[in-house]
Design a protein around this motif. Structure first.
Motif, short mmCIF file in Angstrom:
data_model
loop_
_atom_site.label_atom_id
_atom_site.label_comp_id
_atom_site.label_asym_id
_atom_site.label_seq_id
_atom_site.Cartn_x
_atom_site.Cartn_y
_atom_site.Cartn_z
N GLU A 366 0.82 -1.22 0.00
CA GLU A 366 0.00 0.00 0.00
C GLU A 366 0.85 1.27 0.00
N TYR A 367 2.09 1.17 0.53
CA TYR A 367 2.93 2.36 0.67
C TYR A 367 4.05 2.45 -0.36
N VAL A 368 4.00 1.65 -1.42
CA VAL A 368 5.00 1.84 -2.46
C VAL A 368 4.80 3.21 -3.08
N GLY A 369 5.91 3.89 -3.37
CA GLY A 369 5.84 5.23 -3.96
C GLY A 369 5.55 6.34 -2.98
N GLN A 370 5.36 6.00 -1.69
CA GLN A 370 5.05 7.02 -0.68
C GLN A 370 6.27 7.41 0.15
N GLY A 371 7.46 6.94 -0.27
CA GLY A 371 8.65 7.12 0.56
C GLY A 371 9.04 8.56 0.79
N TRP A 372 8.94 9.39 -0.25
CA TRP A 372 9.37 10.78 -0.07
C TRP A 372 8.49 11.51 0.94
N ARG A 373 7.18 11.30 0.85
CA ARG A 373 6.27 11.92 1.82
C ARG A 373 6.58 11.43 3.23
N MET A 374 6.82 10.13 3.37
CA MET A 374 7.14 9.57 4.68
C MET A 374 8.41 10.20 5.24
N LEU A 375 9.41 10.38 4.39
CA LEU A 375 10.69 10.89 4.85
C LEU A 375 10.60 12.35 5.27
N VAL A 376 9.97 13.18 4.45
CA VAL A 376 9.94 14.60 4.78
C VAL A 376 9.06 14.86 5.99
N GLU A 377 8.02 14.06 6.18
CA GLU A 377 7.19 14.24 7.37
C GLU A 377 7.96 13.89 8.64
N CYS A 378 8.73 12.83 8.60
CA CYS A 378 9.50 12.43 9.78
C CYS A 378 10.71 13.33 9.98
N LEU A 379 11.29 13.83 8.90
CA LEU A 379 12.46 14.69 9.00
C LEU A 379 12.13 15.97 9.74
N SER A 380 10.90 16.47 9.60
CA SER A 380 10.53 17.71 10.27
C SER A 380 10.58 17.56 11.79
N VAL A 381 10.43 16.32 12.28
CA VAL A 381 10.54 16.08 13.71
C VAL A 381 12.01 15.89 14.10
N GLY A 382 12.71 15.04 13.38
CA GLY A 382 14.10 14.75 13.72
C GLY A 382 14.99 15.97 13.70
N ARG A 383 14.74 16.88 12.76
CA ARG A 383 15.56 18.08 12.66
C ARG A 383 15.40 18.99 13.86
N CYS A 384 14.29 18.86 14.58
CA CYS A 384 14.09 19.67 15.78
C CYS A 384 14.84 19.12 16.99
N ILE A 385 15.28 17.87 16.91
CA ILE A 385 15.78 17.20 18.11
C ILE A 385 17.28 16.95 18.06
N SER A 386 17.74 16.14 17.15
CA SER A 386 19.08 15.56 17.26
C SER A 386 20.19 16.59 17.15
N LEU A 387 20.36 17.18 15.98
CA LEU A 387 21.45 18.13 15.80
C LEU A 387 21.28 19.39 16.64
N PRO A 388 20.06 19.95 16.76
CA PRO A 388 19.92 21.08 17.68
C PRO A 388 20.30 20.73 19.12
N ALA A 389 20.00 19.49 19.55
CA ALA A 389 20.37 19.08 20.91
C ALA A 389 21.88 19.02 21.06
N MET A 390 22.57 18.51 20.05
CA MET A 390 24.04 18.47 20.12
C MET A 390 24.62 19.88 20.10
#
Length: 819
Positions: A366-390
């Motif tokens: 069901e999620y073939v071809g949905q990878g880019w949307r999945m990545l950018v949605e999750c990246l918006s969270v990760g970018r707030c946490i990991s590198l800013p925390a370091m």
């Protein structure tokens, strides 16, 4: 007549300033026309004037008429000139949510809304984890051994990380994870990073963009049930392979591909062999993949094609994400890259014509071809946490050690921190650290409220890592030779070497600043632009009419607001706070309106070419970022209790951020291609010129003194770092030495006075101290205190030395030989 004109100007200006609806404008103008005879300006208004007014008012207020006469023709032109968006651009723009950044784009921030955001807070469980396992982990780490000798975390450290749940902080409890808040997750990473960047990266990557997060959001139940408990327990080590040699920041152009087909495979997890199953034959070459050399499960992004139509009529399916056990036949891992400074597991992975079953796709078929949307949605969270925390960790550690060092180390009879050149750099260390943590904490509040602030995550990624670079550079300058020589005593050298890692990963900073912050923000955060664009794509005149008329009023309002607040220096703007910080809220409101106006004028004058004008786009992004950082600092000040001794820090942070906003506007107007428009905008926004100045020297000195003096303000700024209780530790000795130096300073002054008076026959400081004791000029307790303080001072100042092969280190050798 003059009075009538003045009344009209005040009336229209007030309507624009307070963003009155069109109907109220019509009523107000009609009232003014009717009042002209009363004002003595005319015996009566000519019928043709009333006629023109009625026609204009009718067009503006009667929706069907307005669409036929005005917005309909505009809509036809707009559809022709609006540049088409690619699928990846649309998915990036649709990813995440807008939050406080929308208020800043509005030109009229809602301060009550900012005050309503709850203060971020650790749960009892999170606090216990930070005080317990995180403290223990930090105590186990020897960063010099990791980065110079072992080139990896020791096995016992890896075991502790896995067994204590560090790799499952974001995984839900029902799968065996810790299910920490985003705030708790960030504070764990921050504390570890103050001890070792290598350990922090190893912990943060499985909790950032990767299999764990993707599975929780998009995985099938079978995938979740199998992988999430194993990831939480550390039985599986995940990595996520996105970047390739030919596609770094332009991840949408990845050359790695998969072809839908039928094939055979043996599942390495169970040993079962499967024949003639629907799957994908994948070929990839990935680089710079953290944890790839030791991963047991590989998250893989690739472009999927279906030439035989096994899934349907579409041949180019799009970017797809799959989970592949690294023990699977054809998967290649095991080689390492050598990132500078923070030595962590990072390397390439590759494979050619590797067959994987369709149910290894994250989310299933069901999620073939949905990878880019999945990545950018999750990246918006990760970018707030990991590198800013370091970045926050680097700032906190630099503030902690540099403030102490600047007070302990003396030259020419003075602590080096009291020299104005050092004082200036030390102020930047403290001020930028305050900005970094404030900016991240506000974003983490949004995350824990359920937001996914994609624009603010880009702001954090760029500005926190850039401020980290500035902070570490300043700290290195203040320490001088202390942090040039690498060794166990050097607590900044590896951080300095590792700065390019943070600057580069999760989107290179140049790209983030010049394209992403404003490029995404202008469309997502603007009150009307995205609505207009979507109306054009959907051919929806009704939606366009509503958005476009609102947009016109928005521009007119911001012109008036920017000019009036510039003319009065925002003195008449309402502020939610009084006291020393009240004026900052007023200036932010002023510059928010100016930013909104400049943003609209940039889009108006440049159209679709604005996204290619990266220098102008970067400056617009700097304006938004500066406004966000200033509001975050004010929010943090109030959250901490508005302590008087924190005022130097918050004032420096806000004044620096607002000056950055002003300079970005100045640079933008200097380079806007339409020079006539730039001239007019400058007169509107800066009627008195550039009036804001950087933080004053006096304020900077107050910040520097805060860092050099033990107290509540210094503790609040540096809270959450790891400080060893062992005074033999390079960081652990700092607070002990600082207090000892301060306690014995009167005694040292007494000794210097006695020396000037000729009370001593001996020459060296050590001999004179002994002579003072012998002559009973000092008590035994005072002698012991000075002796200990001098030893601690030496421990702080000393640098490491090795044998000729730079292998064997003996920190006490020189002291034994000389003394």
């Amino acid at each position: 007549m003059l009075l009538s004109v003045v009344v009209l100007i005040v009336l229209l200006g007030s309507l624009a300033y307070f963003r009155a609806p069109v109907l109220l404008w019509s009523v107000a103008v009609a009232a003014w026309l009717g009042a002209l005879p009363v004002l003595g300006a005319a015996s009566g208004v000519a019928p043709w004037v009333w006629g023109v007014f009625v026609v204009v008012a009718a067009v503006l207020n009667i929706t069907p008429l307005r669409r036929v006469v005005f917005t309909g023709p505009v809509f036809a032109i707009f559809k022709k000139i609006t540049p088409a968006m690619s699928q990846t651009e649309q998915e990036a723009i649709n990813a995440g949510t807008v939050w406080w950044d929308r208020d800043l784009f509005s030109g009229k921030p809602d301060w009550r809304r900012l005050e309503s955001f709850p203060a971020p807070k650790l749960s009892a469980e999170e606090q216990a984890f930070i005080d317990g396992p995180t403290e223990t982990l930090c105590g186990m780490i020897d960063d010099w051994s990791i980065t110079h000798e072992q080139m990896d975390l020791p096995p016992q450290v890896w075991d502790f990380i896995k067994q204590s749940g560090f790799l499952g902080m974001i995984i839900q409890k029902k799968y065996g994870g810790l299910e920490f808040s985003n705030y708790g997750h960030a504070k764990v990473v921050t504390k570890i990073a103050t001890r070792s960047g290598s350990a922090a990266v190893s912990v943060m990557v499985p909790n950032s963009l990767g299999p764990g997060e993707l599975l929780q959001h998009y995985g099938t139940e079978a995938q979740k049930d199998y992988y999430l408990p194993r990831l939480a327990r550390g039985e599986d080590i995940p990595c996520f392979a996105l970047t390739s040699p030919y596609a770094g920041s332009d991840a949408g152009s990845i050359p790695d591909f998969g072809v839908v087909c039928r094939g055979d495979y043996t599942d390495p997890r169970t040993g079962e062999h499967h024949q003639n199953v629907l799957g994908i034959r994948v070929t990839w070459e990935k680089r710079w993949i953290t944890l790839a050399p030791v991963a047991t499960v590989l998250g893989l992004a690739f472009k999927l094609f279906d030439p035989d139509g096994l899934l349907g009529d579409k041949q180019d399916i799009g970017i797809t994400c799959a989970l592949v056990p690294t023990a699977h036949a054809g998967v290649e891992i095991g080689r390492r890259h050598f990132p500078g400074g923070a030595v962590f597991m990072n390397g390439p992975t590759w494979g050619k014509d590797v067959f994987i079953p369709m149910d290894w796709v994250i989310g299933g078929q069901e999620y073939v071809g949905q990878g880019w949307r999945m990545l950018v949605e999750c990246l918006s969270v990760g970018r707030c946490i990991s590198l800013p925390a370091m970045s926050v960790a680097s700032g906190k550690l630099a503030s902690f050690v540099t403030g102490a060092f600047a007070r302990i180390r003396d030259q020419f009879g003075l602590p080096v921190g009291k020299f104005e050149g050092v004082d200036e750099a030390l102020a930047r260390v403290g001020g930028h650290t305050y900005q970094m943590e404030s900016a991240q904490d506000l974003a983490l509040t949004g995350l824990d409220l359920g937001e996914k602030p994609s624009v603010l995550s880009a702001v954090l990624k760029y500005h926190n890592t850039e401020r980290m670079r500035k902070v570490v550079n300043d700290a290195m300058d203040i320490h001088g030779g202390k942090t040039v020589v690498l060794g166990p005593r050097n607590y900044l050298g590896r951080a300095y070497q590792a700065i390019p890692i943070a600057i580069t990963v999760e989107g290179a900073n140049i790209l983030t600043r010049s394209m992403i912050i404003y490029g995404q923000g202008a469309i997502r955060c603007h009150p009307f632009v995205l609505r207009e664009m979507r109306a054009a794509m959907d051919n929806n005149l009704a939606e366009f009419d509503d958005a476009f008329t609102g947009h016109i009023g928005f521009i007119g309002s911001n012109k008036v607001r920017a000019f009036w607040m510039g003319l009065t220096c925002a003195a008449l703007v309402r502020s939610p706070r009084g006291g020393a910080t009240g004026r900052y809220y007023k200036q932010i409101t002023r510059f928010s309106s100016a930013f909104a106006l400049l943003s609209d004028m940039a889009m108006f004058s440049l159209g679709g070419s604005l996204k290619f004008r990266e220098k102008l786009s970067a400056r617009l992004g700097d304006m938004l970022s500066g406004l966000y950082i200033a509001t975050a600092a004010l929010k943090r000040f109030e959250r901490d209790g508005a302590h008087q001794d924190d005022l130097p820090l918050v004032c420096w942070a806000v004044e620096s951020a607002l000056h950055d906003v002003q300079q970005a506007m100045h640079g933008f107007l200097n380079n806007l291609p339409n020079r006539a428009l730039a001239w007019a905008l400058r007169r509107l926004i800066f009627p008195w010129g550039l009036t804001l100045t950087p933080p004053s020297d006096k304020l900077g000195t107050q910040v520097a003194r805060t860092l050099m003096t033990p107290g509540a303000a210094r503790e609040r700024l540096t809270r959450g770092i790891f400080v060893s209780k062992d005074e033999r530790d390079a960081v652990g000795v700092m607070p002990i030495a600082l207090q000892a130096i301060l306690d014995t300073e009167p005694l040292e002054q007494k000794l210097r006075k006695l020396a000037r008076e000729g009370k001593f026959k001996t020459l060296t400081a050590r001999e004179r101290l002994a002579e003072a004791l012998q002559q009973q000029l000092l008590t035994q307790a005072e002698f012991d205190a000075v002796t200990r303080a001098r030893k601690l001072k030496r421990d702080v100042i000393m640098v490491d030395d090795f044998d000729m092969k730079l292998e064997k280190h003996d920190e006490g050798l020189l002291e034994r030989l000389i003394f």
